[in-house]
Design an enzyme around this catalytic site. Structure first.
Site, PDB file in Angstrom:
ATOM      1  N   ARG A  59       0.818  -1.219   0.000  1.00  0.00           N
ATOM      2  CA  ARG A  59       0.000   0.000   0.000  1.00  0.00           C
ATOM      3  C   ARG A  59       0.849   1.266   0.000  1.00  0.00           C
ATOM      4  NH1 ARG A  59      -3.130  -3.587   3.381  1.00  0.00           N
ATOM      5  NH2 ARG A  59      -1.865  -2.777   5.070  1.00  0.00           N
ATOM      6  N   GLU A  96       6.441 -10.203  14.740  1.00  0.00           N
ATOM      7  CA  GLU A  96       5.955 -10.715  16.020  1.00  0.00           C
ATOM      8  C   GLU A  96       6.130 -12.231  16.088  1.00  0.00           C
ATOM      9  OE1 GLU A  96       1.927 -10.544  18.781  1.00  0.00           O
ATOM     10  OE2 GLU A  96       1.992  -9.477  16.876  1.00  0.00           O
TER      11      GLU A  96
END
Length: 171
Positions: A59, A96
């Protein structure tokens, strides 16, 4: 800015339970909001010597291309491995759960080029920290990292190796 915030749609439990996803596609699809967003971000850099915009997959390509057009610069793409056709340098960074890798063309910049890194969202900061390392390794100077939105509670700004960070909207 409240008008732009209100155009962004919240998607609960996406991509997994407990996460509220900020869906910017509604802002991108609304011509008035999209133009306003680009104008507000681009205005920060008018009159500064900006040589390139760096668009971060995927994006960030949208915001980056619009900013490059508005500012009269080119755009350099940072992509996932195997997507760029010429010689690249890579940076692997921690997520993560696991790792990810990004690439940039090794000849993306001339020494001393001044660039703005553009992406849609600043979350944990891992992606943009990796992009910053790639840009510096290519010999460019980061003027600022510019985001449409920032999730402040994730403290991604603290992970970035520079203090020049701008987010149009903060959640």
């Amino acid at each position: 800015m409240e008008d732009l915030r209100n155009v962004i749609r919240d998607i609960p439990d996406f991509p997994k339970k407990g996460i509220v996803f900020k869906d910017i596609t509604t802002l991108l699809a609304d011509a008035k909001s999209f133009h306003r967003m680009v104008d507000l971000i681009a205005h920060r850099y008018i009159g500064q010597k900006i040589d390139q915009i760096v668009g971060v997959e995927a994006r960030g390509f949208i915001l980056g291309a619009a900013l490059a057009y508005k500012l009269g610069t080119g755009i350099t793409l940072v992509r996932k491995p195997g997507k760029l056709p010429y010689k690249t340098i890579q940076k692997t960074y921690q997520l993560e759960y696991g790792t990810d890798t990004l690439e940039i063309h090794s000849d993306a910049f001339k020494p001393g080029d001044r660039v703005v890194v553009a992406d849609d969202l600043l979350a944990t900061g891992g992606t943009v920290a990796a992009v910053a390392e790639l840009v510096k390794e290519c010999g460019a100077e980061i003027v600022e990292c510019a985001f449409l939105a920032e999730l402040e509670f994730l403290k991604g700004r603290e992970r970035l190796p520079l203090d020049r960070v701008f987010s149009l909207l903060k959640f």
